[in-house]
Motif scaffolding. Structure first.
Motif, short mmCIF file in Angstrom:
data_model
loop_
_atom_site.label_atom_id
_atom_site.label_comp_id
_atom_site.label_asym_id
_atom_site.label_seq_id
_atom_site.Cartn_x
_atom_site.Cartn_y
_atom_site.Cartn_z
N ALA A 71 0.86 -1.18 0.00
CA ALA A 71 0.00 0.00 0.00
C ALA A 71 0.89 1.23 0.00
O ALA A 71 1.95 1.24 0.64
CB ALA A 71 -0.92 0.01 1.22
N GLY A 72 0.48 2.26 -0.73
CA GLY A 72 1.29 3.46 -0.77
C GLY A 72 0.89 4.37 -1.90
O GLY A 72 -0.25 4.34 -2.38
N THR A 73 1.85 5.18 -2.35
CA THR A 73 1.60 6.18 -3.41
C THR A 73 2.78 6.22 -4.37
O THR A 73 3.94 6.21 -3.94
CB THR A 73 1.39 7.58 -2.80
OG1 THR A 73 0.30 7.53 -1.88
CG2 THR A 73 1.09 8.59 -3.89
N SER A 74 2.47 6.26 -5.65
CA SER A 74 3.48 6.38 -6.70
C SER A 74 3.31 7.70 -7.44
O SER A 74 2.20 8.11 -7.73
CB SER A 74 3.37 5.23 -7.71
OG SER A 74 3.65 3.98 -7.12
N ALA A 75 4.43 8.34 -7.75
CA ALA A 75 4.45 9.44 -8.70
C ALA A 75 4.94 8.85 -10.01
O ALA A 75 6.08 8.37 -10.10
CB ALA A 75 5.36 10.56 -8.22
N VAL A 76 4.08 8.84 -11.03
CA VAL A 76 4.35 8.11 -12.26
C VAL A 76 4.45 9.08 -13.44
O VAL A 76 3.62 9.98 -13.58
CB VAL A 76 3.23 7.08 -12.55
CG1 VAL A 76 3.57 6.26 -13.80
CG2 VAL A 76 3.02 6.16 -11.36
N ARG A 77 5.46 8.87 -14.29
CA ARG A 77 5.53 9.56 -15.57
C ARG A 77 5.25 8.53 -16.65
O ARG A 77 5.97 7.54 -16.79
CB ARG A 77 6.90 10.21 -15.78
CG ARG A 77 6.93 11.05 -17.07
CD ARG A 77 8.16 11.94 -17.17
NE ARG A 77 9.37 11.18 -17.45
CZ ARG A 77 10.42 11.11 -16.64
NH1 ARG A 77 10.41 11.75 -15.49
NH2 ARG A 77 11.49 10.42 -16.96
N PHE A 78 4.18 8.76 -17.40
CA PHE A 78 3.74 7.81 -18.42
C PHE A 78 4.47 8.06 -19.73
O PHE A 78 4.98 9.14 -19.99
CB PHE A 78 2.23 7.94 -18.64
CG PHE A 78 1.42 7.69 -17.40
CD1 PHE A 78 1.19 6.40 -16.95
CD2 PHE A 78 0.91 8.75 -16.66
CE1 PHE A 78 0.45 6.16 -15.80
CE2 PHE A 78 0.17 8.53 -15.51
CZ PHE A 78 -0.05 7.24 -15.08
N GLY A 79 4.52 7.03 -20.55
CA GLY A 79 5.17 7.14 -21.84
C GLY A 79 5.61 5.77 -22.31
O GLY A 79 5.24 4.74 -21.74
N GLU A 80 6.41 5.74 -23.37
CA GLU A 80 6.88 4.45 -23.91
C GLU A 80 7.66 3.68 -22.87
O GLU A 80 7.57 2.45 -22.78
CB GLU A 80 7.73 4.69 -25.16
CG GLU A 80 8.15 3.41 -25.85
CD GLU A 80 8.89 3.67 -27.15
OE1 GLU A 80 9.47 2.71 -27.70
OE2 GLU A 80 8.89 4.83 -27.62
N THR A 81 8.46 4.38 -22.06
CA THR A 81 9.18 3.76 -20.94
C THR A 81 8.77 4.51 -19.68
O THR A 81 9.39 5.50 -19.30
CB THR A 81 10.70 3.84 -21.13
OG1 THR A 81 11.05 3.23 -22.38
CG2 THR A 81 11.43 3.13 -20.01
#
Length: 284
Positions: A71-81
């Motif tokens: 359980a927690g929180t992610s800071a995600v940058r989307f894209g091909e990778t």
């Protein structure tokens, strides 16, 4: 007047037939409030809309039994990778749970830090490709069960026929009025496995995978719910209990991801080498 009545009765009969056919087909002919094209358009663009948003904050809870819990929180940058910086409030480590932080730079490059992961050289970070960590059976965070990106790839591959099996009977999520359910089976090409994570080392089939989806009016994913039963079976459907590299029972996965704060800055970089352990083995 008689002619008008005959026409009206004929129209009513046709409509009744359409409704009956829709009920028999499981609701695939009539789509309310979305039409077929609009329903498919929304799903065909799920990943594209996330890439357009660029980034998001993702709060999650996930369990895999047998396996682990996170359980927690992610800071995600989307894209091909995609890249992400995840802070776990709790993660399965050995026989217990502990807070953890995980930096994911690409498919091969990750760094972990936790009070429960203290190597002899006392450095704060470990590189799993350098330091072997025994988390416990299928409880490593690298299984990807708690990573929203693991499941997004299957939404991106849903074809038109399966997209139109969406249901409009899920609980409401504020700000996400468009609710859908996909039920994937192993016989459907767009459905798991493979997962392209460490899950593939343990499992080769899914008895069923439900993906519950909530979108906002802009087509952005606001919540994703996952239910899956993972297993490893031989080609003849039997289970090889002598092969200890695979679980001898199926694992049930349940996960929920909530997305918000689209467009936030997400900078993920490797920690300084001086802070990364050079120990070869770490027992937790």
């Amino acid at each position: 007047m008689m002619k008008k009545r005959v026409i009206l009765y004929g129209i009513a009969a046709v409509l009744a037939g359409v409704v009956a056919a829709d009920l028999i087909s499981g609701g695939r002919l009539i789509r309310l409030p979305d039409g077929e094209n609009e329903t498919y358009r929304r799903f065909a663009r799920i990943n594209a809309e996330l890439v357009r948003a660029g980034t998001a904050r993702v709060t999650f809870t996930a369990t895999m039994i047998p396996g682990g819990a996170w359980a927690g929180t992610s800071a995600v940058r989307f894209g091909e990778t995609p890249v992400w910086d995840t802070s776990y409030d709790r993660a399965t480590v050995g026989d217990g749970t502990a807070p953890m932080r995980r930096l994911h730079l690409d498919e091969r490059t990750e760094y972990l830090s936790s009070p429960a992961l203290r190597p002899a050289d006392e450095r704060a970070w470990i590189d799993p490709d350098v330091t072997s960590v025994t988390f416990g059976p299928i409880s490593s965070p690298r299984t990807g069960v708690a990573d929203v990106t693991t499941w997004l790839r299957f939404l991106g591959g849903v074809d038109r026929a399966h997209a139109l099996q969406a249901k409009h009977d899920l609980p409401d999520v504020p700000g996400a009025p468009h609710e859908f359910l996909f039920r994937c089976f192993a016989t459907v090409a767009q459905c798991p496995p493979p997962y392209e994570t460490e899950l593939d080392d343990a499992f080769n089939t899914s008895q069923a995978t439900d993906l519950r989806v909530w979108l906002d009016d802009d087509g952005r994913l606001r919540r994703l719910g996952v239910f899956a039963v993972l297993d490893h079976l031989e080609a003849d459907g039997s289970r090889d209990v002598r092969d200890l590299s695979h679980p001898i029972v199926a694992s049930t996965v349940e996960a929920t991801f909530d997305l918000r704060d689209f467009g936030i800055p997400v900078l993920v970089a490797a920690p300084p080498r001086a802070e990364v352990s050079t120990e070869r083995y770490l027992k937790v």
